[in-house]
Design a protein around this motif. Structure first.
Motif, PDB file in Angstrom:
ATOM      1  N   PHE A 135      -1.172  -7.491 -12.354  1.00 47.63           N
ATOM      2  CA  PHE A 135      -2.314  -6.680 -11.709  1.00 47.63           C
ATOM      3  C   PHE A 135      -1.353  -5.478 -11.288  1.00 47.63           C
ATOM      4  N   ARG A 136      -1.852  -4.121 -11.780  1.00 48.12           N
ATOM      5  CA  ARG A 136      -0.835  -3.055 -11.291  1.00 48.12           C
ATOM      6  C   ARG A 136      -1.332  -2.148 -10.033  1.00 48.12           C
ATOM      7  N   ARG A 137      -2.800  -2.329  -9.649  1.00 48.88           N
ATOM      8  CA  ARG A 137      -3.087  -1.312  -8.899  1.00 48.88           C
ATOM      9  C   ARG A 137      -2.607  -1.666  -7.381  1.00 48.88           C
ATOM     10  N   ALA A 138      -3.120  -0.436  -6.613  1.00 47.33           N
ATOM     11  CA  ALA A 138      -2.816  -0.544  -5.175  1.00 47.33           C
ATOM     12  C   ALA A 138      -4.323  -0.357  -4.420  1.00 47.33           C
TER      13      ALA A 138
ATOM     14  N   THR B 183     -10.035  -3.946  -3.682  1.00 53.67           N
ATOM     15  CA  THR B 183     -10.600  -3.902  -2.445  1.00 53.67           C
ATOM     16  C   THR B 183     -11.966  -4.500  -2.245  1.00 53.67           C
ATOM     17  N   LEU B 184     -12.779  -4.686  -3.495  1.00 51.70           N
ATOM     18  CA  LEU B 184     -14.189  -5.479  -3.429  1.00 51.70           C
ATOM     19  C   LEU B 184     -13.887  -6.792  -2.833  1.00 51.70           C
ATOM     20  N   LEU B 185     -12.994  -7.587  -3.321  1.00 49.76           N
ATOM     21  CA  LEU B 185     -12.413  -8.817  -2.947  1.00 49.76           C
ATOM     22  C   LEU B 185     -11.937  -8.919  -1.533  1.00 49.76           C
TER      23      LEU B 185
ATOM     24  N   PRO C  89      -6.438   6.442  -1.532  1.00 50.37           N
ATOM     25  CA  PRO C  89      -7.771   6.626  -0.911  1.00 50.37           C
ATOM     26  C   PRO C  89      -8.219   5.014  -1.016  1.00 50.37           C
ATOM     27  N   PHE C  90      -7.879   4.240  -1.953  1.00 50.99           N
ATOM     28  CA  PHE C  90      -8.236   2.795  -1.711  1.00 50.99           C
ATOM     29  C   PHE C  90      -7.565   2.059  -0.631  1.00 50.99           C
ATOM     30  N   CYS C  91      -6.275   2.406  -0.441  1.00 53.31           N
ATOM     31  CA  CYS C  91      -5.585   2.030   0.546  1.00 53.31           C
ATOM     32  C   CYS C  91      -6.251   2.519   2.332  1.00 53.31           C
TER      33      CYS C  91
ATOM     34  N   GLN D 145       0.896  -1.238  -0.027  1.00 53.54           N
ATOM     35  CA  GLN D 145      -0.023  -0.061   0.081  1.00 53.54           C
ATOM     36  C   GLN D 145       0.743   1.194   0.021  1.00 53.54           C
ATOM     37  N   TYR D 146       0.146   2.436  -0.231  1.00 56.39           N
ATOM     38  CA  TYR D 146       0.903   3.704  -0.159  1.00 56.39           C
ATOM     39  C   TYR D 146      -0.094   4.574   0.640  1.00 56.39           C
ATOM     40  N   ASP D 147       0.534   5.356   1.624  1.00 56.24           N
ATOM     41  CA  ASP D 147      -0.408   6.110   2.474  1.00 56.24           C
ATOM     42  C   ASP D 147      -1.136   7.150   1.859  1.00 56.24           C
TER      43      ASP D 147
ATOM     44  N   ASP E  83       2.928   9.369 -15.449  1.00 55.18           N
ATOM     45  CA  ASP E  83       2.245   7.826 -15.317  1.00 55.18           C
ATOM     46  C   ASP E  83       0.980   7.611 -15.402  1.00 55.18           C
ATOM     47  N   ARG E  84       0.144   8.423 -14.780  1.00 47.71           N
ATOM     48  CA  ARG E  84      -1.357   8.329 -14.519  1.00 47.71           C
ATOM     49  C   ARG E  84      -1.914   8.688 -16.083  1.00 47.71           C
ATOM     50  N   ILE E  85      -1.322   9.394 -16.976  1.00 48.12           N
ATOM     51  CA  ILE E  85      -1.817   9.663 -17.966  1.00 48.12           C
ATOM     52  C   ILE E  85      -1.688   8.540 -19.090  1.00 48.12           C
ATOM     53  N   ARG E  86      -0.374   8.038 -18.805  1.00 46.84           N
ATOM     54  CA  ARG E  86      -0.330   6.443 -19.509  1.00 46.84           C
ATOM     55  C   ARG E  86      -1.156   5.417 -19.060  1.00 46.84           C
ATOM     56  N   PHE E  87      -1.230   5.178 -18.013  1.00 53.58           N
ATOM     57  CA  PHE E  87      -2.057   4.274 -17.254  1.00 53.58           C
ATOM     58  C   PHE E  87      -3.671   4.421 -17.437  1.00 53.58           C
ATOM     59  N   MET E  88      -4.104   5.616 -17.165  1.00 59.80           N
ATOM     60  CA  MET E  88      -5.329   5.686 -16.873  1.00 59.80           C
ATOM     61  C   MET E  88      -6.071   6.693 -17.973  1.00 59.80           C
TER      62      MET E  88
ATOM     63  N   PRO F  59       8.741   2.285 -11.549  1.00 58.16           N
ATOM     64  CA  PRO F  59       8.823   0.908 -11.263  1.00 58.16           C
ATOM     65  C   PRO F  59       8.393   0.259  -9.869  1.00 58.16           C
ATOM     66  N   ARG F  60       7.872  -0.866  -9.742  1.00 58.62           N
ATOM     67  CA  ARG F  60       7.477  -1.493  -8.499  1.00 58.62           C
ATOM     68  C   ARG F  60       8.052  -3.019  -8.457  1.00 58.62           C
ATOM     69  N   PRO F  61       9.238  -3.033  -8.185  1.00 60.39           N
ATOM     70  CA  PRO F  61      10.077  -4.302  -8.531  1.00 60.39           C
ATOM     71  C   PRO F  61       9.676  -5.238  -7.508  1.00 60.39           C
TER      72      PRO F  61
ATOM     73  N   ALA G 177     -19.940   4.086  -5.420  1.00 54.92           N
ATOM     74  CA  ALA G 177     -19.174   4.910  -4.816  1.00 54.92           C
ATOM     75  C   ALA G 177     -17.818   4.903  -5.172  1.00 54.92           C
ATOM     76  N   ASP G 178     -16.983   3.793  -5.295  1.00 56.32           N
ATOM     77  CA  ASP G 178     -15.555   3.755  -6.025  1.00 56.32           C
ATOM     78  C   ASP G 178     -15.745   4.484  -7.308  1.00 56.32           C
ATOM     79  N   THR G 179     -16.752   3.995  -8.044  1.00 58.93           N
ATOM     80  CA  THR G 179     -16.373   4.256  -9.644  1.00 58.93           C
ATOM     81  C   THR G 179     -16.891   5.682  -9.786  1.00 58.93           C
TER      82      THR G 179
HETATM   83  N1  LIG Z   1     -10.829  -1.199  -8.075  1.00 58.59           N
HETATM   84  C1  LIG Z   1      -9.835  -1.100  -7.381  1.00 58.59           C
HETATM   85  C2  LIG Z   1      -9.086   0.230  -7.668  1.00 58.59           C
HETATM   86  C3  LIG Z   1      -7.987   0.605  -6.971  1.00 58.59           C
HETATM   87  C4  LIG Z   1      -7.152   1.816  -7.285  1.00 58.59           C
HETATM   88  O1  LIG Z   1      -7.401   2.462  -8.573  1.00 58.59           O
HETATM   89  N2  LIG Z   1      -6.086   2.129  -6.696  1.00 58.59           N
HETATM   90  C5  LIG Z   1      -5.298   3.303  -7.176  1.00 58.59           C
HETATM   91  C6  LIG Z   1      -4.498   4.064  -5.975  1.00 58.59           C
HETATM   92  S1  LIG Z   1      -5.769   5.044  -4.870  1.00 58.59           S
HETATM   93  C7  LIG Z   1      -4.083   2.853  -8.112  1.00 58.59           C
HETATM   94  O2  LIG Z   1      -3.946   1.638  -8.146  1.00 58.59           O
HETATM   95  N3  LIG Z   1      -3.773   3.690  -9.099  1.00 58.59           N
HETATM   96  C8  LIG Z   1      -2.727   3.422  -9.767  1.00 58.59           C
HETATM   97  C9  LIG Z   1      -1.472   2.864  -9.207  1.00 58.59           C
HETATM   98  O3  LIG Z   1      -1.097   3.172  -8.038  1.00 58.59           O
HETATM   99  O4  LIG Z   1      -0.787   2.295  -9.916  1.00 58.59           O
HETATM  100  C10 LIG Z   1      -9.784  -1.433  -6.072  1.00 58.59           C
HETATM  101  O5  LIG Z   1     -11.013  -1.388  -5.399  1.00 58.59           O
HETATM  102  O6  LIG Z   1      -8.768  -1.865  -5.174  1.00 58.59           O
END
Ligand SMILES: N[C@@H](CCC(=O)N[C@@H](CS)C(=O)NCC(=O)O)C(=O)O
Length: 307
Positions: free
Chosen positions: A50-53, A66-68, A13-15, A8-10, A125-130, A39-41, A98-100
């Motif tokens: 899976f790339r998200r946190a 987080t749903l699971l 919000p999902f964390c 996680q990172y502080d 990074d977020r422009i590339r990813f999202m 990078p997140r080696p 709420a999340d989406t």
């Molecule tokens: N649906 C996912 C969404 C998680 C999400 O979008 N987390 C953000 C951080 S708050 C994220 O991963 N951003 C891109 C990243 O950190 O690589 C969940 O509920 O866990």
């Protein structure tokens, strides 16, 4: 009992949603800090792409989304439940809504306030990813939209709470509260008084205080290489396999791609289990040995890899 390890990172919000879930259950947990952008080696070897946190690790089992993760925490530590009155469906649907619907508007409203301090690497990074631009200039351009969108969602929350109930589903806190809270927490935490002036927080403040009061449980840091060692030395927990009538039409042992509804993560592995709650794939490499990576069914689909 094996450690609950949250990658996680502080700032995330999902964390925060999960930190609060640990608080609800007063759990001891270990935090492995993930860099805010790749990078997140030390995370990549665990997640099969899976790339998200955040990501929850329990030994050699890795839980994504987080749903699971909330379901899994509730399975392992049922009391107090995150699904009071057995309302898993309602709490999960509300969480998804709420999340989406509030994450991007609330986060971008916040970067219209603090965007000057956001590192260029994060923005790129977020422009590339999202395909989403969190720069201050772009965020300010969309402020009128994001303010209205977030306020409209907050209006629904205020409406749910207006009969005086303490939490969204009634008498007890549920997964829905944590999911509706974390994006607003992010805006208030980072956007401060300016965010408070832009959004209708007042009817929600008492509820937000009640959610925040559950705290974060008992947190201790863990080094990333320690988490990898734990995965390597553990065996994944037994799984129940894939039912013959699984809606994916797939069989246990098949190589699959797991497609997410909201990104293009290249997730690949061998399907070892599928039930109404989760898809589980086997993933192997030298850093972690064999791990099982778990995904929710909602928002994730497995398809056979082209031969
Ligand atoms: N649906 C996912 C969404 C998680 C999400 O979008 N987390 C953000 C951080 S708050 C994220 O991963 N951003 C891109 C990243 O950190 O690589 C969940 O509920 O866990």
């Amino acid at each position: 009992m094996p450690d609950l390890i949250l990658h996680q990172y502080d700032l995330s919000p999902f964390c925060e949603k999960l930190r609060l879930a640990f608080g609800v259950k007063d759990l001891a947990w270990r935090a492995v800090e993930v860099p805010v952008w790749p990078p997140r080696p030390d995370t990549v070897p665990l997640t099969a792409g899976f790339r998200r946190a955040p990501v929850l690790q329990v030994g050699a089992d890795i839980y994504c989304d987080t749903l699971l993760i909330l379901r899994e925490l509730d399975r392992r530590h049922p009391e107090p439940t995150l699904y009071p009155d057995d309302q898993v469906g309602l709490a999960s649907v509300l969480s998804w809504w709420a999340d989406t619907t509030t994450f991007l508007p609330a986060a971008t409203l916040t970067t219209s306030i603090i965007g000057d301090g956001v590192p260029a690497e994060f923005i790129e990074d977020r422009i590339r990813f999202m395909k989403h631009d969190f720069s201050k200039a772009a965020s300010l351009r969309d402020l009128p939209l994001n303010r209205q969108r977030t306020a409209a969602q907050m209006g629904f929350l205020a409406d749910m709470l207006k009969d005086g109930r303490p939490f969204l589903l009634g008498h007890s806190l549920s997964a829905a509260d944590l999911s509706a809270y974390h994006t607003l927490w992010f805006a208030r935490q980072n956007g401060g008084a300016e965010a408070e002036a832009l959004l209708p927080f007042r009817p929600l403040l008492a509820w937000m205080d009640r959610v925040a009061a559950v705290g974060h449980g008992r947190r201790a840091a863990m080094a990333a290489d320690e988490a990898l060692r734990i995965a390597r030395e553990a065996e994944p927990e037994p799984v129940r396999g894939v039912a013959a009538d699984d809606p994916s039409g797939l069989k246990g042992g098949e190589w699959v791609e797991v497609r997410t509804d909201d990104a293009n993560d290249p997730i690949r592995g061998q399907l070892v289990a599928a039930d109404p709650t989760e898809l589980v794939i086997r993933h192997k490499n030298d850093s972690v040995g064999t791990v099982h990576v778990h995904f929710p069914r909602f928002g994730y689909s497995a398809v056979a890899e082209p031969a």
